[in-house]
Design a protein around this motif. Sequence first.
Motif, mmCIF file in Angstrom:
data_model
loop_
_atom_site.group_PDB
_atom_site.id
_atom_site.type_symbol
_atom_site.label_atom_id
_atom_site.label_comp_id
_atom_site.label_asym_id
_atom_site.label_seq_id
_atom_site.Cartn_x
_atom_site.Cartn_y
_atom_site.Cartn_z
ATOM 1 N N VAL A 1 0.859 -1.188 0.000
ATOM 2 C CA VAL A 1 0.000 0.000 0.000
ATOM 3 C C VAL A 1 0.891 1.232 0.000
ATOM 4 O O VAL A 1 1.774 1.378 0.857
ATOM 5 C CB VAL A 1 -0.949 0.024 1.210
ATOM 6 N N ALA A 2 0.663 2.123 -0.966
ATOM 7 C CA ALA A 2 1.461 3.339 -1.073
ATOM 8 C C ALA A 2 0.844 4.454 -0.251
ATOM 9 O O ALA A 2 -0.376 4.537 -0.090
ATOM 10 C CB ALA A 2 1.581 3.775 -2.532
ATOM 11 N N THR A 3 1.682 5.323 0.260
ATOM 12 C CA THR A 3 1.177 6.479 0.987
ATOM 13 C C THR A 3 0.495 7.436 0.027
ATOM 14 O O THR A 3 0.863 7.516 -1.149
ATOM 15 C CB THR A 3 2.327 7.199 1.704
ATOM 16 N N PRO A 4 -0.524 8.175 0.485
ATOM 17 C CA PRO A 4 -1.216 9.104 -0.411
ATOM 18 C C PRO A 4 -0.276 10.145 -1.000
ATOM 19 O O PRO A 4 0.563 10.720 -0.310
ATOM 20 C CB PRO A 4 -2.266 9.743 0.512
ATOM 21 N N GLY A 5 -0.389 10.365 -2.314
ATOM 22 C CA GLY A 5 0.424 11.360 -2.985
ATOM 23 C C GLY A 5 1.795 10.899 -3.386
ATOM 24 O O GLY A 5 2.595 11.700 -3.882
#
Length: 405
Positions: free
Chosen positions: A302-306
């Motif tokens: 899961v990637a961090t937002p932005g």
Amino acid sequence: MSDPRSVLRRRAALLPPVLLLCALPFYLDAFWLRIGLFSMAAAVGAVGLGLLSGTAGQLSLGHAFFLAVGAYGYVWLAGEPGPGLPPAVAAVLAVLLAGAAGGLFSPVAGRVKGIYLGVATLALVFLGHHVLLTADSVTGGFNGRSVPPLEVGGFAFADSGPELTVLGVPFGAEERLWYLGLALFALTWFTARGLLRGRPGRALAALSDSETAASVMGVHVARYRSAAFVVSSMYAGLAGVLLALSFRRVVPDYFSLALSVDYLAMIVIGGLGSVAGASAGAVFVTALPLLMTRYADQLPLVATPGSGDGAIGPTEASRYLYGAAIVVILLRAPDGLHGLARRAGARLRRRGRATGPPGTGAAPIPSAGTADAADAAGTAGTDPTDPTDPTDPTDPTARAKEHTP
């Protein structure tokens, strides 16, 4: 007639969770209170959709439209430009406005069912989104509008009101709105359960099972379908008002088809036709993306937002997860989380009765081979493995005894 002692026990069982919910603002920070606010608002709307789709058996994909009517109705009625009504009056009128919008569509809901009604309500979402973008004087267009804070009797549910400290804890907007959301959720809970347990609920359940049988019993099919749609729209309008107060700004893109799908996921995961199940599903679907966004840097894949590295974002990952939850629920537990909790409670009660009170000795534990047969036989006190049991329907001597004058 219900046993008064059982009623008192059920009411006493509600006291600990109510006290816990009332005490949470004294211990949780603003992030967790926002999750609770969004979950309570979603639960109000999910209960309304559960009455329509779970109890009446009417598929609706237009729930986001009525949420938007409630949210924007409150913003316009209480704000400038707009009539500038007192916020409490504007909130009530916004709920009634959502009910009126449902009433305008109710002739269609009274005559169409199933996937056809779903397609018809789908048109409401696209039509409503277009109106929200183009009616700039009312909705503010693409950028939306700020939400006027709610005031009741001079008490403001916002940071702009007088400073408030309770037991040494400063009460800002989140703490104040928490109790408002809790009161509105309690109102929704008890009114919906009253509807389901009364004559309207029985009529809607009969409609869902068989329209022909319901008509024979005197149920006006079109009238009850229309009434269910109006009531569901009013619950959605109330949820829209609470969402607007929680977000403090409403924008058209939030009230899209994805929101309607989220609400369908809530009632399916929680359990169709159940107020408690719809509430549990609303908490699950609402809290999951917020939690994954906060802890994205600690979650694998899961990637961090932005971040923009092409990985799966928290919102997309949460949709995959509760999509998988829907598949598991449909395959393993069609009655949802509420059904799982009910069966777990029944097992615990049976286990408690089997062990007996202290001092009487433990009842024999059935073997694994007879456990399923005992469950099928219920708690009538008979042994399903005893071939001489006179209540065994497969015993020819028992049938002979029954027919002997």
